[in-house]
Enzyme design. Structure first.
Site, PDB file in Angstrom:
ATOM      1  N   ASP A 204       0.827  -1.206   0.000  1.00  0.00           N
ATOM      2  CA  ASP A 204       0.000   0.000   0.000  1.00  0.00           C
ATOM      3  C   ASP A 204       0.865   1.261   0.000  1.00  0.00           C
ATOM      4  O   ASP A 204       1.875   1.318   0.695  1.00  0.00           O
ATOM      5  CB  ASP A 204      -0.854  -0.050   1.275  1.00  0.00           C
ATOM      6  CG  ASP A 204      -1.916   1.010   1.304  1.00  0.00           C
ATOM      7  OD1 ASP A 204      -2.826   0.937   0.476  1.00  0.00           O
ATOM      8  OD2 ASP A 204      -1.836   1.913   2.153  1.00  0.00           O
ATOM      9  N   GLU A 260      14.200 -14.745   0.560  1.00  0.00           N
ATOM     10  CA  GLU A 260      14.533 -15.813   1.525  1.00  0.00           C
ATOM     11  C   GLU A 260      13.526 -16.958   1.394  1.00  0.00           C
ATOM     12  O   GLU A 260      13.782 -18.072   1.820  1.00  0.00           O
ATOM     13  CB  GLU A 260      14.447 -15.274   2.975  1.00  0.00           C
ATOM     14  CG  GLU A 260      15.501 -14.252   3.329  1.00  0.00           C
ATOM     15  CD  GLU A 260      15.162 -13.522   4.641  1.00  0.00           C
ATOM     16  OE1 GLU A 260      14.266 -13.971   5.388  1.00  0.00           O
ATOM     17  OE2 GLU A 260      15.798 -12.484   4.885  1.00  0.00           O
TER      18      GLU A 260
HETATM   19  C1  GLC Z   1      -4.122   3.052  -0.731  1.00  0.00           C
HETATM   20  C2  GLC Z   1      -5.335   2.171  -0.640  1.00  0.00           C
HETATM   21  C3  GLC Z   1      -6.492   3.017  -0.170  1.00  0.00           C
HETATM   22  C4  GLC Z   1      -6.163   3.544   1.199  1.00  0.00           C
HETATM   23  C5  GLC Z   1      -4.841   4.306   1.198  1.00  0.00           C
HETATM   24  C6  GLC Z   1      -4.320   4.539   2.590  1.00  0.00           C
HETATM   25  O1  GLC Z   1      -4.203   3.997  -1.727  1.00  0.00           O
HETATM   26  O2  GLC Z   1      -5.577   1.546  -1.858  1.00  0.00           O
HETATM   27  O3  GLC Z   1      -7.702   2.321  -0.156  1.00  0.00           O
HETATM   28  O4  GLC Z   1      -7.200   4.399   1.628  1.00  0.00           O
HETATM   29  O5  GLC Z   1      -3.835   3.626   0.509  1.00  0.00           O
HETATM   30  O6  GLC Z   1      -3.883   3.347   3.158  1.00  0.00           O
END
Ligand code: GLC
Length: 557
Positions: A204, A260
């Site tokens: 993310d 790993e």
């Molecule tokens: C990313 C995710 C989104 C989330 C953001 C913060 O863009 O896809 O859904 O709100 O990160 O974690």
């Protein structure tokens, strides 16, 4: 591995938003048991890898992208046992599973942040980014840095009279990766889940991991909004807050950790934003960083033969072998793809034919395989998405305009419960459920799995057909790609050749609402597979493509 092609280059990924996929216990919220109950559907569809948005313990202020315990499961989604069962059941079907890792930040309710915020000298203080405000009185944020959503990303804590940094929403404080203890703790999380058998990790907002150690102001920019190619926006260039060189280096460190675990090999896909040439830095020149990155250029490509040819040229140039592109047309943050296709299922079928034959890993967002429309009619006022709450002031007439540019302020519109059949709750929840966390899609009585399963003309059938063809063909799943100009009218038909170890496949996609003539003389192959019908036909010198039809010419497959 199949020869020189590792599995993650050839795979197809299906994104599940767990809250919205299938509710097993009837509380109106999707859960892991629900996902397990639908794995046979995914296998039937022909998907190879399943990615689930986060289901770890979380106050759900951003529906799981705000994690308060990386080692536990949010009770509404199930238990650790359910999670283990999910991994096993996916593997038992010969499929792979990808978890969503939010490394950049935690929830403000994570015990680390609670401790960190408790006093300036708490041992965890340095787990996050705390700074004094600007002089003379410290009443202004430490510098001019803006969050990814606009507005200062610094938030004042009255108890310690310092400010903490959050790249996204205020309740998602960023971790401090310059603190070796933080890095170690998060790499332990990664190792833990890989040890549990997870095959890949989606990372993310990976582009935000490192902030510049100088905390110098970001430079001014004239750009009001970020675009797919340039994260500059809100009148600044995020020089010190996004795509930092130290994050490229961290990508390589993370890769070493993932390497790993080589039985079977695992993969990393980064959610990053920017121009392809820059994003390539995350993978490294010879692929020693992240295995894959999302390339959201797909979302701004014109839906035409010319537009998609241009897109392929661009991504091929930026991600030549051994690098590998990705093709994603929707996710839980963006408008559903049908929206950009003029709500035309015929175009959705062509999009599937493209996405599943181009060189790159396709990411299919749940529901898109049905041509599920964007639920644009959801009242903005009732939105549960924290981004919608933040942008409540935006005049409503601007929403469709923004949406067309790929900007979704109410992400609930793309997160409808999956419609399985025309019955109660669209089959998402058991009939006895009192309701569903988000309204059932208004078209779920018509657009659903049961209605499309046995209809050879449905969007679902096209996905299934193309997935089956791709699985049988190494040329399609992992081969080289070459654009082709001959055999058709390039203004309306997009043509390319895929080849791997002596096997070739020619793809012709008719991006128009009229029939298009193909001259197939000189093409090696025996069969023509269509996106619109099950049985292939024998190759002939002339072939007529129907409107929005795609065909693949192969040898005996
Ligand atoms: C990313 C995710 C989104 C989330 C953001 C913060 O863009 O896809 O859904 O709100 O990160 O974690």
């Amino acid at each position: 591995m199949t020869g020189d092609l590792p599995w993650w280059k050839r795979t197809t990924v299906y994104q599940i938003y767990p809250r919205s996929f299938a509710d097993d216990d009837g509380d109106g919220v999707g859960d892991l048991a629900g996902v397990i109950g639908r794995l046979d559907y995914l296998r039937w569809l022909g998907i190879e890898t399943v990615w689930l948005s986060p289901f770890f313990k979380s106050p759900q202020a951003d529906f799981g992208y705000d994690i308060s315990d990386h080692y536990d499961i949010a009770p509404e989604y199930g238990s650790l046992d359910d999670c283990r069962r999910l991994i096993d059941e996916v593997h038992a079907r010969g499929m792979k599973i990808v978890f969503d890792m939010v490394l950049n930040h935690t929830s403000a309710e994570h015990p680390w942040f609670v401790e960190s915020g408790s006093s300036r000298d708490n041992p965890r203080r340095d787990f996050y980014l705390w700074r004094d405000g600007r002089r003379p009185y410290g009443a202004r944020p430490p510098n001019n840095w803006r969050s990814m959503l606009g507005g200062s990303g610094w938030h004042h804590d009255p108890r310690s009279d310092q400010w903490y940094w959050a790249s996204f929403l205020p309740f998602q404080p960023d971790l401090n990766y310059r603190n070796p203890a933080v890095k170690q703790a998060m790499l332990d999380v990664v190792r833990h889940w890989l040890r549990q058998g997870v095959d890949g990790l989606r990372l993310d907002i990976f582009n935000a991991i490192h902030k510049d150690a100088s905390f110098a102001d970001n430079p001014f920019s004239l750009r009001p909004f970020p675009t797919e190619d340039d994260p500059a926006g809100f009148f600044q260039r995020p020089l010190h807050t996004q795509n930092h060189p130290d994050t490229f280096a961290f990508a390589r460190e993370l890769r070493a950790v993932v390497d790993e675990f080589d039985r079977p090999p695992r993969f990393l896909v980064g959610e990053v934003f920017g121009a392809p040439d820059l994003l390539r830095e995350y993978c490294g020149p010879t692929g020693e960083g992240l295995h894959l990155v999302f390339l959201f250029q797909t979302l701004r490509a014109r839906f035409s033969a010319g537009g998609f040819r241009e897109l392929m040229r661009e991504l091929e140039a930026a991600f030549p072998e051994p690098l590998h592109p990705t093709y994603v047309f929707a996710n839980h943050d963006r408008p559903r793809s049908l929206e950009r296709l003029g709500n035309d299922p015929a175009r959705a079928r062509l999009l599937a034919a493209f996405q599943l034959t181009v060189r790159g890993v396709p990411f299919v967002y749940y529901g898109d395989e049905l041509g599920l429309p964007h639920d644009a009619g959801l009242p903005f006022e009732e939105a549960k998405d924290p981004i919608a709450a933040r942008f409540r002031f935006v005049p409503r007439f601007l929403l469709p305009v923004l949406r067309r540019r790929g900007i979704l302020l109410n992400r609930d519109e793309a997160r409808s419960p999956m419609p399985w059949h025309a019955g109660a709750h669209g089959g998402f929840a058991p009939p006895h459920a009192a309701g569903t966390w988000l309204r059932v899609h208004p078209q779920s009585a018509v657009v659903n799995v049961a209605a499309q399963r046995d209809d050879p003309g449905s969007v679902l059938s096209t996905y299934r057909r193309m997935l089956a063809l791709r699985r049988r063909s190494l040329a399609l799943s992992g081969g080289r790609l070459e654009l082709v100009d001959a055999h058709c009218d390039p203004r309306r038909v997009l043509a390319y050749r895929r080849a791997h170890a002596g096997e070739t496949a020619h793809v012709f996609l008719n991006f128009s609402d009229r029939a298009a003539r193909l001259d197939l003389r000189g093409i090696a192959g025996t069969r023509v597979h269509s996106s619109l019908q099950d049985a292939p036909v024998a190759l002939a010198a002339q072939h007529e493509l129907r409107p929005w039809e795609g065909v693949v010419v192969t040898g005996e497959l």
